[in-house]
Design a protein around this motif. Structure first.
Motif, PDB file in Angstrom:
ATOM      1  N   ARG A 181     -90.939  26.388  -2.437  1.00  0.00           N
ATOM      2  CA  ARG A 181     -92.319  25.969  -2.694  1.00  0.00           C
ATOM      3  C   ARG A 181     -92.843  25.155  -1.515  1.00  0.00           C
ATOM      4  NH1 ARG A 181     -88.798  23.079  -5.469  1.00  0.00           N
ATOM      5  NH2 ARG A 181     -88.795  24.283  -7.367  1.00  0.00           N
ATOM      6  N   GLY A 182     -94.156  24.957  -1.527  1.00  0.00           N
ATOM      7  CA  GLY A 182     -94.794  24.125  -0.515  1.00  0.00           C
ATOM      8  C   GLY A 182     -94.661  24.668   0.897  1.00  0.00           C
ATOM      9  N   GLU A 183     -94.562  23.742   1.832  1.00  0.00           N
ATOM     10  CA  GLU A 183     -94.518  24.121   3.240  1.00  0.00           C
ATOM     11  C   GLU A 183     -93.245  24.902   3.588  1.00  0.00           C
ATOM     12  OE1 GLU A 183     -95.798  22.460   7.557  1.00  0.00           O
ATOM     13  OE2 GLU A 183     -95.250  20.981   6.055  1.00  0.00           O
ATOM     14  N   ALA A 184     -92.144  24.599   2.926  1.00  0.00           N
ATOM     15  CA  ALA A 184     -90.901  25.345   3.175  1.00  0.00           C
ATOM     16  C   ALA A 184     -91.083  26.816   2.792  1.00  0.00           C
ATOM     17  CB  ALA A 184     -89.737  24.722   2.414  1.00  0.00           C
ATOM     18  N   HIS A 185     -91.805  27.071   1.706  1.00  0.00           N
ATOM     19  CA  HIS A 185     -92.119  28.454   1.298  1.00  0.00           C
ATOM     20  C   HIS A 185     -92.923  29.140   2.396  1.00  0.00           C
ATOM     21  CE1 HIS A 185     -93.701  31.825  -1.058  1.00  0.00           C
ATOM     22  NE2 HIS A 185     -94.888  31.471  -0.609  1.00  0.00           N
ATOM     23  N   LYS A 186     -93.933  28.455   2.889  1.00  0.00           N
ATOM     24  CA  LYS A 186     -94.785  29.018   3.938  1.00  0.00           C
ATOM     25  C   LYS A 186     -93.958  29.355   5.174  1.00  0.00           C
ATOM     26  CE  LYS A 186     -98.905  27.974   6.679  1.00  0.00           C
ATOM     27  NZ  LYS A 186     -99.990  27.009   6.921  1.00  0.00           N
ATOM     28  N   VAL A 187     -93.086  28.452   5.590  1.00  0.00           N
ATOM     29  CA  VAL A 187     -92.246  28.683   6.759  1.00  0.00           C
ATOM     30  C   VAL A 187     -91.336  29.888   6.541  1.00  0.00           C
ATOM     31  CG1 VAL A 187     -90.334  27.718   8.114  1.00  0.00           C
ATOM     32  CG2 VAL A 187     -92.317  26.300   7.585  1.00  0.00           C
ATOM     33  N   ALA A 188     -90.692  29.955   5.382  1.00  0.00           N
ATOM     34  CA  ALA A 188     -89.774  31.063   5.094  1.00  0.00           C
ATOM     35  C   ALA A 188     -90.508  32.399   5.124  1.00  0.00           C
ATOM     36  CB  ALA A 188     -89.098  30.845   3.745  1.00  0.00           C
ATOM     37  N   VAL A 189     -91.708  32.447   4.588  1.00  0.00           N
ATOM     38  CA  VAL A 189     -92.493  33.690   4.594  1.00  0.00           C
ATOM     39  C   VAL A 189     -92.889  34.045   6.028  1.00  0.00           C
ATOM     40  CG1 VAL A 189     -94.654  34.779   3.842  1.00  0.00           C
ATOM     41  CG2 VAL A 189     -93.315  33.418   2.226  1.00  0.00           C
ATOM     42  N   LEU A 190     -93.359  33.072   6.794  1.00  0.00           N
ATOM     43  CA  LEU A 190     -93.771  33.330   8.175  1.00  0.00           C
ATOM     44  C   LEU A 190     -92.610  33.810   9.042  1.00  0.00           C
ATOM     45  CD1 LEU A 190     -96.149  30.292   8.756  1.00  0.00           C
ATOM     46  CD2 LEU A 190     -96.810  32.703   8.626  1.00  0.00           C
ATOM     47  N   LEU A 191     -91.415  33.300   8.773  1.00  0.00           N
ATOM     48  CA  LEU A 191     -90.236  33.710   9.539  1.00  0.00           C
ATOM     49  C   LEU A 191     -89.659  35.042   9.050  1.00  0.00           C
ATOM     50  CD1 LEU A 191     -88.370  30.305   9.885  1.00  0.00           C
ATOM     51  CD2 LEU A 191     -89.351  31.661  11.758  1.00  0.00           C
TER      52      LEU A 191
ATOM     53  N   GLN B   8     -92.509  25.641  19.242  1.00  0.00           N
ATOM     54  CA  GLN B   8     -93.694  26.440  19.563  1.00  0.00           C
ATOM     55  C   GLN B   8     -94.144  27.256  18.355  1.00  0.00           C
ATOM     56  OE1 GLN B   8     -93.159  29.096  22.864  1.00  0.00           O
ATOM     57  NE2 GLN B   8     -95.252  29.851  22.772  1.00  0.00           N
ATOM     58  N   PHE B   9     -93.199  27.883  17.659  1.00  0.00           N
ATOM     59  CA  PHE B   9     -93.525  28.639  16.456  1.00  0.00           C
ATOM     60  C   PHE B   9     -94.237  27.751  15.446  1.00  0.00           C
ATOM     61  CE2 PHE B   9     -92.447  29.702  12.085  1.00  0.00           C
ATOM     62  CZ  PHE B   9     -92.861  31.011  11.990  1.00  0.00           C
ATOM     63  N   ALA B  10     -93.698  26.545  15.227  1.00  0.00           N
ATOM     64  CA  ALA B  10     -94.285  25.616  14.260  1.00  0.00           C
ATOM     65  C   ALA B  10     -95.707  25.225  14.670  1.00  0.00           C
ATOM     66  CB  ALA B  10     -93.397  24.380  14.123  1.00  0.00           C
ATOM     67  N   ARG B  11     -95.913  24.930  15.945  1.00  0.00           N
ATOM     68  CA  ARG B  11     -97.258  24.577  16.419  1.00  0.00           C
ATOM     69  C   ARG B  11     -98.237  25.716  16.210  1.00  0.00           C
ATOM     70  NH1 ARG B  11     -94.536  22.255  20.746  1.00  0.00           N
ATOM     71  NH2 ARG B  11     -94.862  24.129  21.985  1.00  0.00           N
ATOM     72  N   GLU B  12     -97.829  26.931  16.553  1.00  0.00           N
ATOM     73  CA  GLU B  12     -98.710  28.094  16.436  1.00  0.00           C
ATOM     74  C   GLU B  12     -99.130  28.365  14.997  1.00  0.00           C
ATOM     75  OE1 GLU B  12     -96.685  31.383  18.229  1.00  0.00           O
ATOM     76  OE2 GLU B  12     -96.969  30.615  20.259  1.00  0.00           O
TER      77      GLU B  12
ATOM     78  N   GLY C 174     -99.079  25.965  12.516  1.00  0.00           N
ATOM     79  CA  GLY C 174     -99.554  24.756  11.847  1.00  0.00           C
ATOM     80  C   GLY C 174     -98.601  24.227  10.790  1.00  0.00           C
ATOM     81  N   VAL C 175     -97.297  24.369  11.030  1.00  0.00           N
ATOM     82  CA  VAL C 175     -96.301  23.864  10.084  1.00  0.00           C
ATOM     83  C   VAL C 175     -95.462  22.786  10.760  1.00  0.00           C
ATOM     84  CG1 VAL C 175     -96.201  25.977   8.713  1.00  0.00           C
ATOM     85  CG2 VAL C 175     -94.665  25.721  10.657  1.00  0.00           C
ATOM     86  N   ASP C 176     -94.791  22.009   9.947  1.00  0.00           N
ATOM     87  CA  ASP C 176     -93.962  20.924  10.442  1.00  0.00           C
ATOM     88  C   ASP C 176     -92.700  21.475  11.106  1.00  0.00           C
ATOM     89  OD1 ASP C 176     -93.040  18.225  10.711  1.00  0.00           O
ATOM     90  OD2 ASP C 176     -91.787  18.542   8.931  1.00  0.00           O
ATOM     91  N   PRO C 177     -92.425  21.091  12.352  1.00  0.00           N
ATOM     92  CA  PRO C 177     -91.212  21.570  13.019  1.00  0.00           C
ATOM     93  C   PRO C 177     -89.931  21.195  12.268  1.00  0.00           C
ATOM     94  CG  PRO C 177     -92.677  20.563  14.612  1.00  0.00           C
ATOM     95  CD  PRO C 177     -93.249  20.299  13.252  1.00  0.00           C
ATOM     96  N   ALA C 178     -89.884  19.995  11.702  1.00  0.00           N
ATOM     97  CA  ALA C 178     -88.689  19.566  10.966  1.00  0.00           C
ATOM     98  C   ALA C 178     -88.442  20.477   9.766  1.00  0.00           C
ATOM     99  CB  ALA C 178     -88.828  18.119  10.518  1.00  0.00           C
ATOM    100  N   THR C 179     -89.495  20.851   9.062  1.00  0.00           N
ATOM    101  CA  THR C 179     -89.358  21.759   7.929  1.00  0.00           C
ATOM    102  C   THR C 179     -88.862  23.121   8.405  1.00  0.00           C
ATOM    103  OG1 THR C 179     -91.115  20.632   6.730  1.00  0.00           O
ATOM    104  CG2 THR C 179     -90.574  22.864   5.997  1.00  0.00           C
ATOM    105  N   THR C 180     -89.352  23.570   9.541  1.00  0.00           N
ATOM    106  CA  THR C 180     -88.926  24.855  10.096  1.00  0.00           C
ATOM    107  C   THR C 180     -87.430  24.825  10.415  1.00  0.00           C
ATOM    108  OG1 THR C 180     -91.139  25.124  11.035  1.00  0.00           O
ATOM    109  CG2 THR C 180     -89.419  26.586  11.871  1.00  0.00           C
ATOM    110  N   TYR C 181     -86.972  23.760  11.052  1.00  0.00           N
ATOM    111  CA  TYR C 181     -85.541  23.621  11.336  1.00  0.00           C
ATOM    112  C   TYR C 181     -84.728  23.579  10.040  1.00  0.00           C
ATOM    113  CZ  TYR C 181     -86.080  22.642  16.345  1.00  0.00           C
ATOM    114  OH  TYR C 181     -86.345  22.738  17.698  1.00  0.00           O
ATOM    115  N   GLN C 182     -85.238  22.895   9.027  1.00  0.00           N
ATOM    116  CA  GLN C 182     -84.522  22.784   7.759  1.00  0.00           C
ATOM    117  C   GLN C 182     -84.414  24.131   7.052  1.00  0.00           C
ATOM    118  OE1 GLN C 182     -86.859  19.722   5.960  1.00  0.00           O
ATOM    119  NE2 GLN C 182     -85.666  18.070   6.878  1.00  0.00           N
ATOM    120  N   VAL C 183     -85.456  24.937   7.113  1.00  0.00           N
ATOM    121  CA  VAL C 183     -85.401  26.276   6.510  1.00  0.00           C
ATOM    122  C   VAL C 183     -84.396  27.136   7.275  1.00  0.00           C
ATOM    123  CG1 VAL C 183     -86.716  28.401   6.125  1.00  0.00           C
ATOM    124  CG2 VAL C 183     -87.720  26.196   5.524  1.00  0.00           C
TER     125      VAL C 183
END
Length: 71
Positions: free
Chosen positions: A47-57, A23-27, A29-38
């Protein structure tokens, strides 16, 4: 924010909100797999989407650019 969260703190933060990782990933707009990996530490969020996920979390202090800066 009051400091950087660890992966365990980020998971607890999601749980307190009643949100799944999916749900967090959908809200956001990030890849759920990347979110789990972070969250698992397989991706460091440098960098990239992993950076975005880490900042959002809240696991990393940083900024999220909507598009790459022009050089």
């Amino acid at each position: 924010m009051h400091g950087i969260r660890t992966a365990a703190q980020a998971r607890a933060w999601l749980e307190r909100q009643g949100k799944s990782v999916q749900q967090f990933a959908r809200e956001h707009g990030v890849d759920p797999a990347t979110t789990y990996q972070v969250l698992s530490g397989r991706k460091k969020g440098r960098r990239g989407e992993a950076h975005k996920v880490a900042v959002l979390l809240g696991m990393k202090d940083g900024i999220i650019l909507d598009s790459p800066p022009l050089t």
